[in-house]
Design an enzyme around this catalytic site. Structure first.
Site, PDB file in Angstrom:
ATOM      1  N   PHE A  55      64.097 -52.656 -44.226  1.00 53.74           N
ATOM      2  CA  PHE A  55      64.093 -51.500 -45.118  1.00 53.74           C
ATOM      3  C   PHE A  55      63.152 -51.783 -46.286  1.00 53.74           C
ATOM      4  CE2 PHE A  55      67.118 -47.773 -45.048  1.00 53.74           C
ATOM      5  CZ  PHE A  55      67.192 -47.719 -43.673  1.00 53.74           C
TER       6      PHE A  55
ATOM      7  N   HIS B 288      63.091 -39.523 -52.283  1.00 52.94           N
ATOM      8  CA  HIS B 288      62.911 -40.272 -51.027  1.00 52.94           C
ATOM      9  C   HIS B 288      61.567 -39.873 -50.432  1.00 52.94           C
ATOM     10  CE1 HIS B 288      63.536 -41.688 -46.945  1.00 52.94           C
ATOM     11  NE2 HIS B 288      64.641 -42.306 -47.331  1.00 52.94           N
TER      12      HIS B 288
ATOM     13  N   HIS C   3      66.878 -37.371 -53.640  1.00 53.61           N
ATOM     14  CA  HIS C   3      67.775 -38.031 -52.686  1.00 53.61           C
ATOM     15  C   HIS C   3      68.998 -38.689 -53.314  1.00 53.61           C
ATOM     16  CE1 HIS C   3      68.990 -40.176 -49.128  1.00 53.61           C
ATOM     17  NE2 HIS C   3      68.726 -41.371 -49.651  1.00 53.61           N
TER      18      HIS C   3
ATOM     19  N   LEU D 104      66.508 -35.301 -44.606  1.00 57.57           N
ATOM     20  CA  LEU D 104      66.061 -36.688 -44.694  1.00 57.57           C
ATOM     21  C   LEU D 104      65.624 -37.225 -43.331  1.00 57.57           C
ATOM     22  CD1 LEU D 104      66.126 -39.273 -46.634  1.00 57.57           C
ATOM     23  CD2 LEU D 104      68.117 -39.890 -45.297  1.00 57.57           C
TER      24      LEU D 104
ATOM     25  N   GLN E 248      66.142 -40.598 -57.763  1.00 59.22           N
ATOM     26  CA  GLN E 248      65.313 -41.097 -56.658  1.00 59.22           C
ATOM     27  C   GLN E 248      64.774 -39.967 -55.776  1.00 59.22           C
ATOM     28  OE1 GLN E 248      66.858 -43.765 -53.187  1.00 59.22           O
ATOM     29  NE2 GLN E 248      65.425 -44.968 -54.422  1.00 59.22           N
TER      30      GLN E 248
ATOM     31  N   ARG F  82      60.858 -47.147 -52.802  1.00 59.15           N
ATOM     32  CA  ARG F  82      60.782 -45.693 -52.602  1.00 59.15           C
ATOM     33  C   ARG F  82      60.007 -44.977 -53.703  1.00 59.15           C
ATOM     34  NH1 ARG F  82      66.904 -44.546 -50.286  1.00 59.15           N
ATOM     35  NH2 ARG F  82      66.426 -45.331 -48.214  1.00 59.15           N
TER      36      ARG F  82
ATOM     37  N   GLU G 127      64.504 -43.999 -43.507  1.00 62.97           N
ATOM     38  CA  GLU G 127      63.552 -45.085 -43.731  1.00 62.97           C
ATOM     39  C   GLU G 127      63.488 -46.011 -42.508  1.00 62.97           C
ATOM     40  OE1 GLU G 127      63.567 -46.274 -47.845  1.00 62.97           O
ATOM     41  OE2 GLU G 127      63.644 -48.373 -47.243  1.00 62.97           O
TER      42      GLU G 127
ATOM     43  N   ARG H 279      66.644 -47.452 -56.537  1.00 65.37           N
ATOM     44  CA  ARG H 279      67.545 -48.114 -55.587  1.00 65.37           C
ATOM     45  C   ARG H 279      66.809 -48.472 -54.310  1.00 65.37           C
ATOM     46  NH1 ARG H 279      70.387 -46.306 -51.008  1.00 65.37           N
ATOM     47  NH2 ARG H 279      69.993 -44.104 -51.361  1.00 65.37           N
TER      48      ARG H 279
END
Ligand SMILES: Cc1cc2nc3c(=O)[nH]c(=O)nc-3n(C[C@H](O)[C@H](O)[C@H](O)COP(=O)(O)OP(=O)(O)OC[C@H]3O[C@@H](n4cnc5c(N)ncnc54)[C@H](O)[C@@H]3O)c2cc1C
Length: 557
Positions: free
Chosen positions: A114, A229, A337, A239, A227, A273, A242, A372
């Site tokens: 990730f 994304h 996100h 979404l 955030q 991100r 990732e 994050r």
């Protein structure tokens, strides 16, 4: 009046993990949730959950450093240490409870890569990690015979003599309103994505707990850290996990270039991100996008691999865009996100209000800081959900009994009745849409003083219009019109707090990128922002960031 030791508001992963722990600790625990537990937003998490397992040759300190760097050095490092150190145990415990994690060819727990991390340390269950975890924790809650107020909506927390004493909620199915007393309350109400439009979040993610906490005097911390994304689908903002980039998908612009080479030559598509979202937005703004998007390209992974490992993405691509990912790239753009900010807590989930705890996305411990890392949120819910319950025990045991003034209930009943009695006006959806558009425009991937001030002024105006909203449905049974309005009231508190946090922070850090102040300024701003009600006005202050072993350095990927 129902009485409990520990009342948990929210039945997502944080809430259920706290509830199971509370019962194990011998408490009388109840959970309240506005939807059936397994419909909580945790259910939507696809990608996975991070942990550095020692027997896989990993080290929690590497995970901690990646998290701290990802946070742009805003995370409190003592909190990150706790999360990363406890992660391995949390994963094994989940497995022991019955989560069937995906395995690799050798039969060991499988991992995928990730963003923002060099090591693949994301554990997963196909494309349904959140759902698998949530179902197992729900099974545990059934096993422990927990009392669950299912489809009940909390409207207010009760504070008596400076301490939390329970909550007022109504049964959405019948409209029956109750005062539920509890010696301690854990807020586990999840995120606030729907303050923005579009968002990857479920429609129920309306920040209720953030507002409930503020109304009893708890501050929200780092609310400006929103955030975006990097891969949300053009059009509806769904979404695209990732995991695709973890398996090697590229990002390309209208000229077919893998543009991340310019922005993050070492990590490429797997930079943090915020970094990837800004790179995409730059390409789009400089004319190398297509219809406000760039492309996610999986073609080189091949049809078999895509369908086996990323079947859900293929399904979404076909269903919503008619695109076969093995044949064509898919248009994506940055989308709202996650909210890194939230109710300020200590390492044990305690807020500044005696008896009030918070865990999960509504809380800010703070482990995510200004950005994050993917797959760190599920971990946050499990680790700090458990800790909140464990640490409430001693406090709860210090009470012999708890008496609550029942007039609180009649006051809240008349407040709600007055809302229902409004004779005419606008519908709440109208204001909700205005709020979403305002926040996306003002507090986006980029922001500056003018955009923040404009959003703040519009939100203040919108708050002024709340009394003009009319509830058409006057009934008691499943009055979703009323629920939507009450959610809107909560969201306005959250939206305004976000604007205040953004206005206060005079630098760029992580997800908070100001085009009028483009650099990080550690000398003045290695600080948290705190937003709090003072005499019904929002007041913003700052507090120090805890640094342990990792001194802030320049953040490059
Ligand atoms: C599409 C998507 C994919 C994601 N993928 C990942 C991933 O792969 N890995 C990762 O780490 N993170 C991921 N995240 C983030 C992560 O899923 C969430 O941050 C996390 O699950 C939040 O859990 P929670 O327990 O805090 O809250 P939630 O699961 O959102 O639960 C909130 C609970 O609060 C209750 N509630 C709220 N308000 C009230 C009220 N007024 N009255 C009564 N009940 C109330 C709700 O009913 C619900 O039960 C993803 C998020 C999204 C949106």
């Amino acid at each position: 009046m129902s009485k409990h030791d520990l009342l948990i508001i929210g039945a997502g992963l944080a809430g259920l993990r706290a509830a199971v722990e509370g019962v194990r600790q011998g408490l009388n625990v109840a959970v309240i949730t506005k939807v059936h537990p397994v419909r909580s937003h945790s259910n939507a998490a696809q990608g996975g959950i991070n942990a550095a397992l020692t027997d896989r040759g990993d080290d929690w300190r590497d995970h901690a450093l990646a998290t701290i760097k990802g946070s742009d050095y805003l995370a409190d490092q003592d909190a990150v240490e706790v999360m990363c150190r406890e992660a391995g145990e949390a994963i094994i415990e989940l497995e022991n409870m019955g989560v069937i994690f995906s395995r690799d060819d050798d039969g060991k727990l499988g991992t995928r890569a990730f963003g923002g991390q060099k090591k693949a340390r994301t554990y997963f269950v196909g494309a349904i990690t959140g759902s698998a975890l949530l179902h197992v924790l729900y099974e545990q809650s059934v096993k422990y015979d927990l009392h669950i107020y299912e489809e009940w909506f909390v409207t207010k927390l009760i504070k008596q003599d400076g301490k939390i004493a329970g909550a007022i909620a109504f049964d959405i199915k019948t409209g029956q309103m109750e005062l539920i007393t509890a010696k301690a309350v854990v807020l586990a109400t999840g995120g606030a994505g729907r303050v923005f439009e579009p968002s990857t979040n479920a429609l129920i993610c309306t920040g209720d707990g953030l507002s409930l906490a503020m109304q009893v005097g708890a501050p929200l911390m780092d609310t400006e850290m929103i955030q975006y994304h990097p891969t949300t689908l053009a059009g509806n903002g769904i979404l695209l996990s990732e995991a695709a980039r973890g398996y090697g998908a590229y990002l390309i612009n209208s000229e077919g270039d893998r543009f991340m080479e310019k922005y993050a030559p070492d990590y490429m598509e797997l930079a943090s991100r915020d970094v990837v979202s800004r790179a995409e937005q730059t390409e789009i703004d400089e004319g190398r996008g297509v219809d406000g998007c760039v492309y996610l390209d999986l073609r080189h992974l091949g049809k078999k691999f895509i369908e086996e490992r990323l079947g859900y993405l293929q399904e979404v691509a076909l269903e919503f865009r008619g695109i076969d990912l093995s044949e064509s790239p898919i248009p994506i753009k940055p989308g709202m996100h996650y909210i890194m900010g939230g109710i300020k807590t200590d390492l044990n989930g305690a807020t500044n209000i005696p008896g009030l705890y918070a865990a999960g996305e509504c809380a800010n411990v703070s482990v995510h800081g200004a950005n994050r890392l993917g797959a760190n949120s599920l971990l946050d819910t499990i680790v700090f959900g458990r800790r909140a319950a464990v640490n409430s025990v001693e406090y709860i045991k210090s009470f012999s009994s708890l008496e609550v003034d029942e007039r609180e209930l009649s006051k809240e009943k008349s407040r709600i009745q007055n809302i229902l009695d409004r004779p005419r006006g606008m519908r709440s959806a109208e204001l909700r849409n205005k709020m979403g558009a305002t926040m996306t425009k003002g507090i986006g991937v980029w922001r500056d003083k003018d955009s923040i001030i404009e959003a703040m002024a519009k939100m203040k105006d919108l708050r002024g219009q709340l009394p003009n909203v009319y509830i058409e449905n006057k009934g008691k049974v499943f009055n979703t019109d009323l629920v939507s309005y009450l959610e809107l009231e909560f969201m306005v508190d959250v939206a305004e707090s976000i604007c205040h946090g953004a206005d206060k922070r005079l630098e760029s850090r992580g997800a908070h990128f100001r085009t009028d102040m483009k650099s990080r300024n550690d000398a003045d701003w290695l600080k948290h922002t705190l937003v709090q009600f003072a005499d019904e006005e929002l007041n913003t202050t700052t507090s120090d960031v805890t640094i342990t072993d990792w001194q802030p350095t320049e953040r490059v990927y």
